[in-house]
Structures are given as structure tokens and as C-alpha cells.
Design a protein around this motif. Structure first.
Motif, mmCIF file in Angstrom:
data_model
loop_
_atom_site.group_PDB
_atom_site.id
_atom_site.type_symbol
_atom_site.label_atom_id
_atom_site.label_comp_id
_atom_site.label_asym_id
_atom_site.label_seq_id
_atom_site.Cartn_x
_atom_site.Cartn_y
_atom_site.Cartn_z
ATOM 1 N N GLU A 194 0.815 -1.215 0.000
ATOM 2 C CA GLU A 194 0.000 0.000 0.000
ATOM 3 C C GLU A 194 0.848 1.264 0.000
ATOM 4 N N SER A 195 1.890 1.307 0.828
ATOM 5 C CA SER A 195 2.738 2.510 0.887
ATOM 6 C C SER A 195 3.508 2.710 -0.412
ATOM 7 N N ASP A 196 3.929 1.600 -1.060
ATOM 8 C CA ASP A 196 4.623 1.702 -2.356
ATOM 9 C C ASP A 196 3.719 2.345 -3.398
ATOM 10 N N LEU A 197 2.499 1.865 -3.467
ATOM 11 C CA LEU A 197 1.558 2.365 -4.461
ATOM 12 C C LEU A 197 1.239 3.842 -4.241
ATOM 13 N N LYS A 198 1.107 4.236 -2.988
ATOM 14 C CA LYS A 198 0.845 5.643 -2.689
ATOM 15 C C LYS A 198 2.029 6.516 -3.072
ATOM 16 N N LEU A 199 3.245 6.010 -2.838
ATOM 17 C CA LEU A 199 4.456 6.747 -3.200
ATOM 18 C C LEU A 199 4.552 6.926 -4.715
ATOM 19 N N ILE A 200 4.274 5.846 -5.454
ATOM 20 C CA ILE A 200 4.302 5.914 -6.922
ATOM 21 C C ILE A 200 3.224 6.869 -7.415
ATOM 22 N N ASN A 201 2.053 6.802 -6.826
ATOM 23 C CA ASN A 201 0.954 7.691 -7.216
ATOM 24 C C ASN A 201 1.340 9.159 -7.025
ATOM 25 N N ASP A 202 1.979 9.478 -5.908
ATOM 26 C CA ASP A 202 2.404 10.857 -5.634
ATOM 27 C C ASP A 202 3.434 11.321 -6.659
ATOM 28 N N LEU A 203 4.367 10.434 -6.993
ATOM 29 C CA LEU A 203 5.395 10.770 -7.981
ATOM 30 C C LEU A 203 4.763 11.048 -9.345
ATOM 31 N N LEU A 204 3.829 10.213 -9.745
ATOM 32 C CA LEU A 204 3.136 10.403 -11.020
ATOM 33 C C LEU A 204 2.375 11.721 -11.037
ATOM 34 N N VAL A 304 15.433 -3.086 -14.266
ATOM 35 C CA VAL A 304 15.271 -2.836 -12.830
ATOM 36 C C VAL A 304 15.057 -4.187 -12.148
ATOM 37 N N LYS A 305 15.992 -4.561 -11.255
ATOM 38 C CA LYS A 305 15.910 -5.865 -10.599
ATOM 39 C C LYS A 305 15.500 -5.780 -9.137
ATOM 40 N N GLU A 306 15.561 -4.590 -8.578
ATOM 41 C CA GLU A 306 15.195 -4.412 -7.174
ATOM 42 C C GLU A 306 14.026 -3.437 -7.069
ATOM 43 N N LYS A 307 13.052 -3.797 -6.254
ATOM 44 C CA LYS A 307 11.896 -2.921 -6.078
ATOM 45 C C LYS A 307 12.317 -1.551 -5.543
ATOM 46 N N ASP A 308 13.346 -1.531 -4.710
ATOM 47 C CA ASP A 308 13.807 -0.277 -4.110
ATOM 48 C C ASP A 308 14.319 0.711 -5.161
ATOM 49 N N ASN A 309 14.685 0.199 -6.337
ATOM 50 C CA ASN A 309 15.207 1.067 -7.405
ATOM 51 C C ASN A 309 14.104 1.534 -8.362
ATOM 52 N N PHE A 310 12.913 1.018 -8.184
ATOM 53 C CA PHE A 310 11.838 1.291 -9.139
ATOM 54 C C PHE A 310 11.503 2.777 -9.223
ATOM 55 N N THR A 311 11.312 3.429 -8.086
ATOM 56 C CA THR A 311 10.884 4.837 -8.113
ATOM 57 C C THR A 311 11.960 5.750 -8.691
ATOM 58 N N SER A 312 13.235 5.433 -8.450
ATOM 59 C CA SER A 312 14.309 6.281 -9.001
ATOM 60 C C SER A 312 14.365 6.162 -10.519
ATOM 61 N N VAL A 313 14.155 4.940 -11.037
ATOM 62 C CA VAL A 313 14.132 4.749 -12.497
ATOM 63 C C VAL A 313 12.881 5.392 -13.081
ATOM 64 N N LEU A 317 12.673 8.178 -15.991
ATOM 65 C CA LEU A 317 11.809 8.036 -17.157
ATOM 66 C C LEU A 317 10.972 9.292 -17.364
ATOM 67 N N LEU A 318 10.360 9.779 -16.299
ATOM 68 C CA LEU A 318 9.493 10.951 -16.397
ATOM 69 C C LEU A 318 10.284 12.224 -16.692
ATOM 70 N N ARG A 319 11.579 12.190 -16.391
ATOM 71 C CA ARG A 319 12.456 13.328 -16.670
ATOM 72 C C ARG A 319 12.926 13.313 -18.128
ATOM 73 N N GLY A 320 12.683 12.202 -18.831
ATOM 74 C CA GLY A 320 13.073 12.106 -20.240
ATOM 75 C C GLY A 320 14.455 11.546 -20.471
ATOM 76 N N ASP A 321 15.018 10.875 -19.447
ATOM 77 C CA ASP A 321 16.389 10.373 -19.563
ATOM 78 C C ASP A 321 16.542 9.228 -20.561
ATOM 79 N N PHE A 322 15.441 8.597 -20.960
ATOM 80 C CA PHE A 322 15.548 7.436 -21.847
ATOM 81 C C PHE A 322 15.052 7.749 -23.259
ATOM 82 N N ASP A 323 15.013 9.053 -23.571
ATOM 83 C CA ASP A 323 14.654 9.477 -24.921
ATOM 84 C C ASP A 323 15.869 9.930 -25.722
#
Length: 360
Positions: A194-204, A304-313, A317-323
Motif C-alpha cells: 500500500e505505501s509503495d503504491l501511494k508513493l508511486i501515485n504521488d510521484l506520477l 530494474v531488478k530491485e523494487k527499491d530502485n523502481f521509483t528512481s528509475v 523516465l518521467l524526466r526524459g532520460d531514456f529518450d
């Protein structure tokens, strides 16, 4: 007298480009199409039609994107193919232990041709010593009709605009599709709580972005009941949207997946891909994998192999680093690896093969 060609599919939308080619080129003057969509087997008419063509009626040609005994009922040509592009050997050893499934797989191996997207796929799909010993397949990397969609730039753009409008996404919203594959085992670790999903939602929300969660029909990696209960503004279950799989890919600005062939399907769009493989070791042990995500000519996504790295990646992505040029060129190299013909003309090549066989 007209020749008859039976088209069998689990989802007939996968075969629409093939059918559209038939209609566009007036092939109905010489060929009659019989359509059977197994996804509709609850309908008595579909059941009776399949029963009739499986046991009593022979067609001149049969093409199927899903295992079926219908492939054995042809007089001229039978063509089998997958409904996706394998990144692992299919079927697995475990699946071959099922007697009913084994008979269906053997029916696939009885087909004259097995179609793939590339030479690499020729070594992965329906390859097993148990199946290959009696195989009649000639493997041809002509491509799959469903992938023709993604090479039509005008059609993709039209779908992008129309479906964004209908599903209330603006042209400025950054939309991510998260489409994990099915795991036929219980994962040993929790993916998102639940806390992961809320964190991702806030970032989005901070980045004016949305994530559409589209799990495999048999199961995914996020607890959908939890997702519905949280009712997050930015993480949207796909079932609440009027989008099919093709439309979901077309309207998205990036894809997150794992061991699913959807990442290969997405390649013609040349948009960022994240390979979120948090359980790679476990998946390899229990299902098997023939895909090097780190290989720049094979793996098109940021790994991404670790869940802890998901939000940083996700932030990158949202910053456009993979374009940038590196990722654009890498995805193009992967496209050439996974598509012998990266042109969207699979349906045309398949029809030419069928028509030539029907004339003989």
C-alpha cells in the motif's frame, strides 16, 4: 470453385490486419474465409462451428495463432504461429506434462509452417525434443499479423489521439502502461504494498503522469483489490478504461513489463521500455528464460531488478532520460534482432504463401 481458408484465433483482433488485407485486395473473389474465435467458445454457435470443422469438415487452408486440433484438418496448407513473440522457450517442460496440452502442441507441430518474427524466435517457439521428433513444421520468420498495426504510423497516431480523448487523457499527460506477464507460481516476495503504491501515485501526480495497470488475464503483480480499494488518482486499472491491448500500447508514452512478449510488440513505436524483473532468478528456475536483458541487441529496456530502485528509475523516465540517442539506437538494434522484416507487411507475406499453396 472458391477455396476455403479457416482462421482460428483466441482473439480475432490479433488477426484483423490479415483479414483486412483479404478484404482490401478483393481476395473474396477466389477465397472464402471461415472465422473461429476460441475466446467466444461460451457461444453455442462457436462451439458447434469448431466441432464441425475439427471432426467433419476439411478446409483448403488453415491458419491459427493458438494451439488447436483444427490444424490437422486441411487439404492444402496449414499455418501455425504464436499469439505473441516468445522471449522464453514455449511450451515449458511443465506444460508438456499435461496430456491434453501435449496433444494440442503436437497438432501445432503437424502444421506445414510455423511463423515467427525472426530467426531467433525459430529456436524458441514450440521447440522441445519431445515435440521436434515428429515435427512437420517449416519455420518461417514472416512476422505476425497483429504486429502490422504498430508499423502503421498514421494509424497509431490516429489511435493515440482518439483513445486519449475518449479515455480523458490530455495530449500533455505522460501515460505509462504497466503490463506484467503471468507467473504460474506464487512470488516469494511482495511486489508493491500500500505505501509503495501511494508513493508511486504521488510521484506520477508531481510529473503530470498516469500509469495504466494491465495485468495478464491469468494474473499480475499488483493486488487489484487493493488498487481498487485505494482508488488512486494516477494508477488506473485497465479494466476501468475502454481500451484493448493494441490501443493501450498506442496511447502510452512508455512501457513497463518483464518477461512478456509485449516489450517486443512495442518496439516498432520506439518509445522507452522498463524491464522490471524483480524475480528474475526465481522465474528462471521455475519457468526458464532465454533472454539477456542486458544485451544491447536483445534487451530493449532499462533493467530494474530491485523494487527499491523502481521509483528512481521511474523518476528518470518521467524526466526524459531514456529518450536520448543511445536508447533510441538501442531500441532500433533490438527491432532488427526481433523482426526479420520490420515493415508491417506480415499479412501480405502470409497471404502470398497461402495463395501460392492453394494454386498448386
Amino acid at each position: 470453385m472458391k477455396k476455403s481458408v479457416l482462421v482460428h484465433s483466441m482473439n480475432m483482433k490479433n488477426m484483423l490486419p490479415f483479414i483486412e488485407y483479404y478484404e482490401r485486395n478483393a481476395l473474396s473473389n477466389s477465397v472464402r474465409l471461415v472465422l473461429i474465435e476460441s475466446n467466444n467458445q461460451k457461444k453455442i454457435v462457436t462451439k458447434l462451428k469448431k466441432l464441425y470443422y475439427t471432426h467433419f469438415k476439411t478446409c483448403d487452408g488453415i491458419i491459427s495463432d493458438y494451439p488447436t486440433r483444427l490444424l490437422e484438418r486441411r487439404s492444402k496448407i496449414s499455418i501455425a504461429m504464436g499469439h505473441g513473440t516468445a522471449i522464453k522457450k514455449f511450451p515449458s517442460d511443465e506444460e508438456l506434462k499435461n496430456e491434453y496440452a501435449l496433444k494440442l502442441f503436437q497438432a501445432v507441430k503437424s502444421a506445414d509452417y510455423f511463423l515467427t518474427t525472426s530467426e531467433r524466435q525459430n529456436e524458441l517457439e514450440f521447440r522441445n525434443p519431445l515435440l521436434d521428433k515428429d515435427s512437420k513444421n517449416q519455420y518461417l520468420p514472416l512476422g505476425l499479423p497483429k504486429n502490422d498495426y504498430y508499423f502503421d504510423v498514421a494509424k497509431v497516431e490516429q489511435t493515440y489521439k482518439l483513445q486519449r480523448k475518449q479515455n480523458k487523457f490530455s495530449q500533455d499527460d505522460f501515460v505509462i502502461l504497466y503490463a506484467p506477464t503471468f507467473r504460474d507460481y506464487e512470488t516469494s516476495e511482495s511486489v508493491f504494498n500500500e505505501s509503495d503504491l501511494k508513493l508511486i501515485n504521488d510521484l506520477l501526480k508531481e510529473q503530470n503522469a498516469f500509469m495504466i495497470y494491465r495485468p495478464h488475464p491469468l494474473g499480475g503483480t499488483i493486488d487489484e483489490e487493493l488498487l481498487v480499494k485505494l482508488n488512486l488518482e494516477r494508477i488506473i486499472p485497465s479494466r476501468s478504461l475502454a481500451l484493448d491491448a493494441y490501443q493501450s500500447l498506442c496511447i502510452s508514452d512508455a512501457l513497463i513489463s518483464d518477461y512478456s512478449s509485449i516489450c517486443i510488440e512495442y518496439l516498432p513505436l520506439n518509445k522507452p521500455i522498463i524491464s522490471f524483473i524483480f524475480d528474475e532468478k526465481e522465474y528462471c528456475q521455475k519457468r526458464g528464460l532465454e533472454f539477456d536483458f542486458e544485451d544491447e541487441n536483445i534487451g530493449p529496456g532499462i533493467v530494474v531488478k530491485e523494487k527499491d530502485n523502481f521509483t528512481s528509475v521511474l523518476t528518470s523516465l518521467l524526466r526524459g532520460d531514456f529518450d536520448n540517442t543511445y536508447w533510441t539506437e538501442r531500441r532500433n538494434r533490438c527491432l532488427e534482432t526481433h523482426y526479420t522484416y520490420p515493415d508491417g507487411n506480415s499479412s501480405e507475406r502470409i497471404w502470398k504463401l497461402i495463395l501460392k499453396s492453394l494454386e498448386e
